[in-house]
Enzyme design. Structure first.
Site, PDB file in Angstrom:
ATOM      1  N   GLU A   1       6.668   0.777  -0.002  1.00 33.31           N
ATOM      2  CA  GLU A   1       7.337   1.341   1.184  1.00 33.31           C
ATOM      3  C   GLU A   1       6.265   1.896   2.103  1.00 33.31           C
ATOM      4  OE1 GLU A   1      10.777   3.922   0.680  1.00 33.31           O
ATOM      5  OE2 GLU A   1      11.368   2.815  -1.127  1.00 33.31           O
TER       6      GLU A   1
ATOM      7  N   GLU B   1      10.845   6.204  -6.509  1.00 31.96           N
ATOM      8  CA  GLU B   1      10.608   7.603  -6.109  1.00 31.96           C
ATOM      9  C   GLU B   1      11.186   8.563  -7.147  1.00 31.96           C
ATOM     10  OE1 GLU B   1      11.497   8.425  -1.961  1.00 31.96           O
ATOM     11  OE2 GLU B   1       9.940   7.020  -1.329  1.00 31.96           O
TER      12      GLU B   1
HETATM   13  O1  AHR Z   1      13.231   3.678   3.280  1.00 32.08           O
HETATM   14  C1  AHR Z   1      14.071   4.776   3.289  1.00 32.08           C
HETATM   15  C2  AHR Z   1      13.908   5.647   2.062  1.00 32.08           C
HETATM   16  O2  AHR Z   1      12.628   6.201   2.042  1.00 32.08           O
HETATM   17  C3  AHR Z   1      14.006   4.967   0.726  1.00 32.08           C
HETATM   18  O3  AHR Z   1      15.318   4.821   0.298  1.00 32.08           O
HETATM   19  C4  AHR Z   1      13.265   5.889  -0.184  1.00 32.08           C
HETATM   20  O4  AHR Z   1      12.684   5.230  -1.281  1.00 32.08           O
HETATM   21  C5  AHR Z   1      12.251   6.550   0.733  1.00 32.08           C
HETATM   22  O5  AHR Z   1      12.240   7.911   0.616  1.00 32.08           O
END
Ligand code: AHR
Length: 505
Positions: free
Chosen positions: A307, A173
């Site tokens: 994610e 990110e």
């Molecule tokens: O999964 C929780 C958080 O969500 C992670 O650390 C991040 O990559 C995303 O914003």
């Protein structure tokens, strides 16, 4: 009655097992308590890893695990987590709850865990606050099998042999918690950092994953592909082997992260809204994929959705920084729909990692002390495991209708079909809270010769969930609502259910 026509003479793509991957971060009780309790714990463990959790993950066939973050990754300095545990640095986990991180789970422990799980390894490295040297030395420490400062250090720390590092994430990110960068800036950094992810291992390629977009940020994908995609042969230490994508399903708000909604207490309207937001993944994968196609028409690199999942408010009374949430039949449907979408896009989607493995966000398991429960999402991953490594078959669903209304209207049924070793696996969801759905499944070739060899389902009320007191409210159960037809079978999907049916000649 819906019809599902399966063309079992048309194989489309191989479903990468890694689509069923998971993500574990130093966040809340994911690593500590969830996975790692330490060698001296009363909770049964092998080298500090919880035995109940490891056994359940193996049974679910976990194919790959991403670590150490997440936002944590771009603040993690791996050398803090090696060597004698009593000497490891203690630090504040600034992102997640401000608690003390004692670094007792580090590189050696991660690879030990993956060895016990029998899964591939995905290490997300630090670009936001780390140096090229730090990253390069970590790769050397993990993978180099000769005489070098880092290989010698690993040996001095008790691990003679290198480990197998399958995937490296070059930052996480980086448009947000990983450095708030603009795409052009990150893309240039990616080119530089990835150069030093050396192929020390020789025998196998380390796949490099470039940080991709947040949700529908198509501009990020375009700019990063433009700058970074230079790739002759896949896996030949090219510039990139994958581009990530992150998308979370927020039940009650689109942008106010302070009000995401309860994990268990929601209305029917919010139920359908959540499912609708979940299947938005279809549009994201299609549109980001179309941009990737412009640069990479032969689909040499993978889209890695590393994610995804539902993100709700935390359970009342728990640390807001720990992101601990319950998991209901709504989660099972989001998982079932999304995994069907990924299967159908398996020509481009090569990995996905639901967030997160245990005790955080949409987890497959929850723990409380020595107790462990499996969530409805666990049941779905277990039921869908047969798709791992199978060939996606062409399939079309007709006349199933829709559920929800207005902006929350979505298809009633999501499906995908694959074949492996002569067994056809059909996974279906019924997103309706009100009605069952009959589905007539027909095969274009030898339909009458097939019969059901295995079938299971998970079903219940929309907010049904397991607790430590009642751990088996929602679980995978034998499914028997099917009958043979002239060219296949007919199944009756219960309302609010995920079903898996396997067919064999
Ligand atoms: O999964 C929780 C958080 O969500 C992670 O650390 C991040 O990559 C995303 O914003």
């Amino acid at each position: 009655m819906a019809k599902l026509v399966i063309n079992n003479e048309s194989r489309k793509s191989t479903i990468a097992p890694e689509i069923y991957g998971h993500f574990s971060e130093h966040l809340g009780r994911c690593i500590y308590e969830g996975l790692y309790v330490g060698e001296n714990s009363d909770i049964p463990n092998v080298n500090g890893m919880r035995k109940d959790v490891v056994d359940a993950l193996k049974e679910m066939k976990i194919p790959v695990l991403r670590w150490p973050g997440g936002c944590f990754a771009d603040e993690y300095h791996w050398m803090d987590g090696i060597g004698p545990k009593e000497k490891r640095k203690k630090m504040i986990n600034t992102h997640w709850g401000g608690v003390i991180e004692d670094n007792s789970f580090g590189t050696h422990e991660f690879f030990e865990l993956c060895k016990q799980l029998g899964c591939k390894t995905y290490v997300n490295m630090n670009v936001g606050s780390g140096t090229v040297r730090e990253m390069s030395e970590w790769v050397e420490y993990i993978t180099f099998n000769g005489v070098s400062p880092m290989a010698d250090l690993r040996k001095a720390n008790g691990h003679e042999e290198p480990w197998q590092l399958d995937y490296v994430g070059v930052g996480n990110e980086n448009w947000g918690c990983g450095g708030n960068m603009r795409p052009q800036y990150y893309a240039d950094l990616y080119r530089r950092y990835q150069t030093y992810v050396r192929g020390y291992a020789g025998a196998y390629p380390i796949q490099k994953i470039c940080c991709g977009a947040n949700s529908n940020d198509y501009d990020w994908t375009r700019k990063v592909m433009e700058t970074c995609f230079e790739h002759s042969e896949p896996h030949q230490h090219g510039f990139m082997d994958g581009l990530s994508l992150h998308y979370y399903t927020l039940p009650e708000t689109e942008d106010d992260w302070n009000y995401k909604g309860s994990a268990t207490d929601f209305t029917e309207e919010v139920f359908y809204q959540t499912l609708k937001r979940g299947v938005y993944m279809e549009e994201l994968v299609t549109r980001h994929g179309a941009i990737m196609d412009q640069f990479d028409p032969d689909k040499k690199i993978g889209m890695m959705v590393d994610e995804w999942g539902i993100w709700t408010d935390v359970e009342p009374g728990t640390n807001p920084g720990f992101l601990y949430q319950q998991n209901t039949m709504r989660d099972a449907l989001v998982a079932g729909n999304t995994l069907n979408i990924f299967n159908k896009h398996s020509d481009r989607v090569k990995m996905a990692n639901i967030a997160q493995l245990i005790n955080v966000l949409q987890s497959v398991m929850l723990t409380e002390g020595a107790k462990m429960i499996k969530t409805p999402t666990y049941a779905v991953f277990h039921m869908y495991a047969a798709h791992q490594g199978a060939e996606l078959l062409s399939s079309e669903l007709l006349e199933a209708g829709t559920v929800g209304s207005g902006k929350n209207e979505l298809a009633k049924v999501y499906e995908s079909v694959s074949e492996k070793d002569g067994v056809i696996t059909v996974t279906l969801t019924n997103n309706s809270l009100e009605s069952a759905e009959d589905v007539e499944i027909s095969l274009t070739k030898d339909g009458s010769a097939y019969s059901v060899c295995e079938a299971s389902a998970v079903t219940g009320k929309m907010n049904a969930h397991n607790t430590f007191e009642t751990p088996d409210v929602v679980k995978e159960e034998a499914f028997t609502a099917y009958s043979k037809t002239s060219d296949g079978i007919k199944v009756t999907l219960p309302a609010c259910s995920v079903v898996s049916v396997r067919l064999k000649k």
